[in-house]
Design an enzyme around this catalytic site. Structure first.
Site, short mmCIF file in Angstrom:
data_model
loop_
_atom_site.label_atom_id
_atom_site.label_comp_id
_atom_site.label_asym_id
_atom_site.label_seq_id
_atom_site.Cartn_x
_atom_site.Cartn_y
_atom_site.Cartn_z
N ASP A 140 6.82 8.14 11.60
CA ASP A 140 5.88 8.72 12.56
C ASP A 140 5.18 7.63 13.37
O ASP A 140 4.42 6.82 12.82
CB ASP A 140 4.86 9.56 11.77
CG ASP A 140 4.02 10.45 12.67
OD1 ASP A 140 4.13 10.32 13.90
OD2 ASP A 140 3.25 11.27 12.13
N ASP A 180 2.63 18.22 17.89
CA ASP A 180 2.51 19.00 16.66
C ASP A 180 2.38 20.49 16.95
O ASP A 180 1.49 20.91 17.69
CB ASP A 180 1.27 18.55 15.88
CG ASP A 180 1.42 17.13 15.35
OD1 ASP A 180 2.36 16.43 15.78
OD2 ASP A 180 0.60 16.73 14.51
C1 GLA Z 1 1.48 13.47 13.20
C2 GLA Z 1 2.78 14.22 12.98
C3 GLA Z 1 2.55 15.38 12.03
C4 GLA Z 1 2.01 14.86 10.71
C5 GLA Z 1 0.74 14.03 10.95
C6 GLA Z 1 0.30 13.31 9.71
O1 GLA Z 1 0.50 14.25 13.84
O2 GLA Z 1 3.30 14.68 14.20
O3 GLA Z 1 3.76 16.08 11.80
O4 GLA Z 1 2.99 14.09 10.09
O5 GLA Z 1 0.97 13.03 11.95
O6 GLA Z 1 -0.85 12.56 9.92
#
Ligand code: GLA
Length: 507
Positions: free
Chosen positions: A256, A319
């Site tokens: 990520d 997200d």
């Molecule tokens: C980002 C990702 C999410 C999750 C969060 C964790 O926002 O896109 O899917 O993994 O980080 O902090």
């Protein structure tokens, strides 16, 4: 490039308030669209799961044959390559993948006192993992910072007990927050090996436990110094972290972007690719297969290069849980955006529109049942399957209800997602009120989603000519698992508001 999302991810991370957005009010007791359409499986064995599975030569192999029916069931495999063995009572195959690249066809067999079943399966030994989209569970949208080793072990148990594993769900994945938080030193031991936080007292034991159930384990890190929620990332420790994850036994890595944005801005494609290529090359060298999930919210058109850096799937958007709702529920907006990248999906390389947020979802203190209507949930799962998306449930495993399981566990619907041809469906018609999505399948048939995007019931139709068919074709309703009959030239159905009729059309 989506600046808003980088900001959301980097600044809000774990602290963002979940808005599994739907304009619909919280479900009423009388939500008539919450009807269970999926028939219960019979008592006799029925083998599910992908028909092809990719492994690298000579790597450890673990596969639990997904099969419904009354237990005890006795399993056998005809044509199982040397180096692999099946446990007759559990249907778990373990051992080492063949050393020589190639296709290894075999037949799974299952028997109980109500009947028997067989299913063809091809182990493809080569360089491509995730020949069909990964299926499993990720804790993010229910546990956030509260995730513990205990939750992960319980999720693995529930994946078996609920029957999800009998439909092919196999990855039990920890998201952010398993490592130490900024300020909680030491982050690493004297040799630089990353230290899990106190909520993960025995991470290797946890992975062994998950493997013992025939399931696979996944985890998360960031190419930056910190994760989105402000925990320790892998920058500068990529080789060591990857080999540590492999030594612990992990089978899946979500990588990520998060604070990597401080190292490189995402607009420049080369800069965006760099950390993902670095980790992709490292993962390939590990002693076990690790499915590689890129998470950088679609920057620099990741769908155009995610596969070239070794990615097996890549998030195409921000997200889903943060997607605000206006005229359409958040999942529909994300899904429609993901749908545009259909040309890039193929076996081993999937567009990832994020998790399936149904059932109980929400941050600690705000957990609640999804506000989506039943019809919206059918639409969600149908779209994800038509788009050959990873099927990763991210609601509460301890509060699975019958309706949620009916959405997650319809073998004919899942078969659309897992089809070995590996094509992502494409939208062939869309207006503000309706959408038709079509996915070509390996046997020459087509999966067709007739979606009503509006708020009143609507007739939605498909012309067989648009499927490449002429004359008569058979139509099967996949949610109801019922043949609807033969139709000439066209098929039309009345579709509930924000609902879907998902059919398989066979010439
Ligand atoms: C980002 C990702 C999410 C999750 C969060 C964790 O926002 O896109 O899917 O993994 O980080 O902090």
């Amino acid at each position: 490039m989506n600046k808003r999302w980088i900001l959301t991810a980097a600044l809000m991370g774990a602290f963002s308030v979940l808005s599994v957005a739907s304009p619909a009010a919280a479900p009423q007791a009388a939500d008539r669209s919450k009807v269970i359409l999926t028939p219960k499986p019979g008592p006799e064995p029925n083998i599910n799961g992908p028909k092809v599975f990719g492994v690298r030569p000579g790597r450890p192999f673990l596969y639990r044959i997904p099969c419904t029916g009354e237990r005890p069931i006795s399993f056998a495999v005809k044509g199982l390559p040397g180096g692999l063995a099946v446990d007759a009572a559990s249907g778990i195959i373990t051992g080492t993948a063949p050393a020589a690249a190639g296709r290894y066809p075999m037949t799974f067999a299952a028997r109980n006192d109500k009947g028997s079943a067989e299913r063809e399966f091809v182990l493809v030994v080569g360089d491509t993992l995730a020949l069909t989209p990964p299926m499993g569970w990720n804790d993010w949208y229910i546990h956030y910072e509260g995730i513990t080793e205990k939750h992960m072990r319980e999720a693995a148990e529930t994946m078996i007990a609920s029957g999800m594993a009998d439909y092919g769900y196999m990855y039990v994945n920890i998201d952010d927050c398993w490592m130490k938080k900024k300020g909680e030193t030491p982050y690493r031991d004297g040799k630089g090996v990353i230290l899990p936080n106190a909520k993960f007292p025995d991470i290797k034991g946890m992975v062994d436990f998950i493997h013992g159930k025939g399931l696979r384990a996944g985890l998360y890190t960031s190419p930056g110094p910190w994760t989105c929620a402000g925990y320790v990332g892998s920058q500068g420790y990529e080789e060591l972290d990857a080999s540590t994850f492999a030594a612990w036994g992990f089978d899946f890595l979500k990588y990520d972007w998060c604070s990597y944005g401080d190292t490189a801005a995402g607009e420049d494609r080369e800069k965006a690719m760099k950390p993902y290529k670095l980790m992709g090359d490292i993962l390939k060298k590990q002693s076990r297969d690790i499915v590689y999930n890129l998470c950088q919210y679609g920057m620099s058109n990741v769908w155009e290069w995610g596969g070239s850096v070794g990615g097996n799937c890549w998030r195409t958007t921000g997200d889903l849980g943060n997607e605000a709702s206006d005229t359409l529920p958040g999942f529909l907006k994300i899904g429609l955006s993901n749908a545009g990248h259909f040309a890039q999906a193929k076996p081993g390389q999937w567009n990832d529109p994020d998790y399936i947020l149904i059932g109980w979802v929400g941050n600690t203190g705000e957990q609640r049942p999804t506000p989506l209507t039943g019809d919206e949930q059918y639409t969600y799962m149908s779209m994800w399957c038509l788009m050959a998306a990873p099927l990763i449930f991210s609601g509460d495993m301890s509060k699975l209800d019958d309706f949620t399981l009916n959405i997650l566990c319809n073998n004919e619907v899942i078969e659309i997602d897992q089809d070995a041809l590996g094509k992502q469906g494409r939208i062939i018609r869309k207006t503000p009120d309706e959408m038709v999505m079509v996915k070509e399948l390996e046997d020459g048939s087509r999966a067709v989603g007739l979606f009503n995007l509006g708020v009143t019931p609507k007739d939605v139709s498909i012309s067989f000519r648009d499927l490449g068919f002429s004359g008569k074709a058979g139509v099967r309703d996949l949610w109801r698992q019922k043949n609807l009959g033969n139709f000439r030239d066209t098929y039309a159905a009345r579709v509930n508001p924000r609902g879907v009729i998902l059919v398989r059309v066979t010439k």
